[in-house]
Design an enzyme around this catalytic site. Structure first.
Site, PDB file in Angstrom:
ATOM      1  N   LYS A 219       0.704  -1.311   0.189  1.00 43.04           N
ATOM      2  CA  LYS A 219      -0.027  -0.005  -0.054  1.00 43.04           C
ATOM      3  C   LYS A 219       0.829   1.237  -0.202  1.00 43.04           C
ATOM      4  CE  LYS A 219      -0.154   1.750   3.621  1.00 43.04           C
ATOM      5  NZ  LYS A 219       0.206   2.408   4.946  1.00 43.04           N
TER       6      LYS A 219
ATOM      7  N   ASP B  73      -5.768  -0.196   7.904  1.00 44.14           N
ATOM      8  CA  ASP B  73      -5.321  -0.354   6.485  1.00 44.14           C
ATOM      9  C   ASP B  73      -6.111  -1.604   6.031  1.00 44.14           C
ATOM     10  OD1 ASP B  73      -4.051   2.019   6.580  1.00 44.14           O
ATOM     11  OD2 ASP B  73      -2.150   1.053   6.742  1.00 44.14           O
TER      12      ASP B  73
HETATM   13  O1  C5P Z   1      -4.926  -0.472  13.243  1.00 43.55           O
HETATM   14  P1  C5P Z   1      -3.549  -0.961  13.190  1.00 43.55           P
HETATM   15  O2  C5P Z   1      -3.029  -1.931  13.814  1.00 43.55           O
HETATM   16  O3  C5P Z   1      -2.772  -0.752  11.757  1.00 43.55           O
HETATM   17  O4  C5P Z   1      -2.948   0.575  13.943  1.00 43.55           O
HETATM   18  C1  C5P Z   1      -1.714   0.426  14.879  1.00 43.55           C
HETATM   19  C2  C5P Z   1      -1.614   1.606  15.583  1.00 43.55           C
HETATM   20  O5  C5P Z   1      -1.382   2.887  14.894  1.00 43.55           O
HETATM   21  C3  C5P Z   1      -2.945   1.923  16.462  1.00 43.55           C
HETATM   22  O6  C5P Z   1      -2.889   1.162  17.782  1.00 43.55           O
HETATM   23  C4  C5P Z   1      -2.730   3.443  16.555  1.00 43.55           C
HETATM   24  O7  C5P Z   1      -1.772   3.587  17.749  1.00 43.55           O
HETATM   25  C5  C5P Z   1      -2.000   3.894  15.269  1.00 43.55           C
HETATM   26  N1  C5P Z   1      -2.947   4.407  14.208  1.00 43.55           N
HETATM   27  C6  C5P Z   1      -3.699   5.602  14.567  1.00 43.55           C
HETATM   28  N2  C5P Z   1      -4.462   6.104  13.591  1.00 43.55           N
HETATM   29  C7  C5P Z   1      -4.755   5.448  12.605  1.00 43.55           C
HETATM   30  C8  C5P Z   1      -4.170   4.043  12.362  1.00 43.55           C
HETATM   31  C9  C5P Z   1      -3.219   3.677  13.143  1.00 43.55           C
HETATM   32  O8  C5P Z   1      -3.390   6.226  15.509  1.00 43.55           O
HETATM   33  N3  C5P Z   1      -5.440   5.840  11.638  1.00 43.55           N
END
Ligand code: C5P
Length: 296
Positions: free
Chosen positions: A11, A138
């Site tokens: 991505k 994502d």
């Molecule tokens: O959802 P994912 O596991 O990819 O996200 C990892 C971390 O990245 C989340 O726990 C958060 O701390 C941060 N994050 C965020 N805002 C987003 C995506 C991710 O703060 N839109």
């Protein structure tokens, strides 16, 4: 169908504006996401149990048990479908881990798509997207597989205008960055959403549009991994480079080129000058075909 393979392409955040912070700590975004033809692979075969084998150059950088997002995706889908189905899953891990390319999200999305086809069953669209978002912010865009403007924390998807044919060079300097840490270290005001609603005529116009936008995680990632500055300089110095920018929370950077030749020349030059860097070429992809429904 007793076995099938689904690609899990990298991505790219062509731009990424952080527009706010929710009470739960997640950040709201306005990002233009597309993909690069550089990918992990997910293969699924009929089997009674649910197992995961991992191959590929980065296989040692991901957990091999149930913490792996591929097995989490498979277990979540099986639970949602309320049937005790199995699969022998193989992940070919070719994308660097914790690198801003959404590799884990792409793997989860490809797993959901592959298993829905293998099992010939699928949740309703809204339930599938809710399940995807629970796996990672994502995952919905990776599952949709379309170049999209992404809003919310990753769940609001708006198809992007047609993007011109471009070639991408990806460079990862080998420094893993933790997404939560990079988000948490971001300072300054929040950006406004800044979408556009017309198709750029060519690479120059796309680059001009993107140049007016930023990756708001760049500064905090650069503080943690100053080598990102060297990567961007090496890319920007190359003939034909339209734009060089960090993707996601880093540290992978991408550069856009109009021709495959310019991209390949860049890849060869950077490979030679920086043997420790991971450098790859692929086309810019606006439709990955990941979200395949089971055959009727
Ligand atoms: O959802 P994912 O596991 O990819 O996200 C990892 C971390 O990245 C989340 O726990 C958060 O701390 C941060 N994050 C965020 N805002 C987003 C995506 C991710 O703060 N839109």
């Amino acid at each position: 169908m007793s076995a099938l393979t689904v690609a899990a392409p990298a991505k790219l955040n062509l731009y990424l504006h952080v527009t706010g912070r929710r009470p739960d700590g997640y950040h709201t975004l306005d990002s233009l996401v597309a993909f690069a033809g550089i990918q992990d692979m997910i293969r699924v075969e009929e089997s009674r149990g649910l197992t995961l084998d991992i191959e590929g150059p980065f296989k040692d950088d991901v957990p091999h048990g149930e913490e792996n997002i591929v097995l989490q995706a498979a277990l979540a889908l099986r639970e949602k479908l309320e049937a005790p189905m199995g699969a022998k899953i193989t992940l070919v891990k070719r994308l660097p881990v914790a690198s801003g390319l959404g590799g884990g999200s792409a793997d989860a999305a490809a797993t959901l798509s592959a298993l829905m086809q293998l099992w010939k069953d699928a949740p309703a669209d809204d339930e599938l997207m809710a399940l995807a978002l629970k796996l990672g912010a994502d995952v919905p865009v990776c599952l949709a597989g379309q170049a999209c403007f992404v809003g919310g924390i990753g769940e609001e998807l708006t198809p992007a205008p047609k993007l011109p044919e471009s070639w991408v060079v990806l460079v990862n300097p080998g420094v893993p960055l933790s997404t939560p840490t990079v988000f948490a270290a971001r300072e300054g005001d929040f950006s406004r959403p800044n979408r556009f609603d017309y198709a750029p005529a060519d690479g120059a116009e796309l680059a001009a549009i993107l140049a007016e936008r930023t990756n708001d995680l760049h500064v905090s990632a650069l503080t943690m991994a100053p080598v990102i500055g060297d990567v961007l300089k090496a890319l920007k110095d190359r003939p034909g480079c339209r734009l060089a920018r960090m993707s996601g929370s880093g540290a992978t950077c991408f550069a856009l080129f109009d021709t495959a030749d310019a991209a390949i020349q860049t890849t060869m030059a950077l490979d030679k000058d920086h043997p420790g860097w991971w450098v790859k070429t692929g086309s810019l992809i606006c439709d990955t075909g990941t979200l395949s429904r089971p055959a009727p």
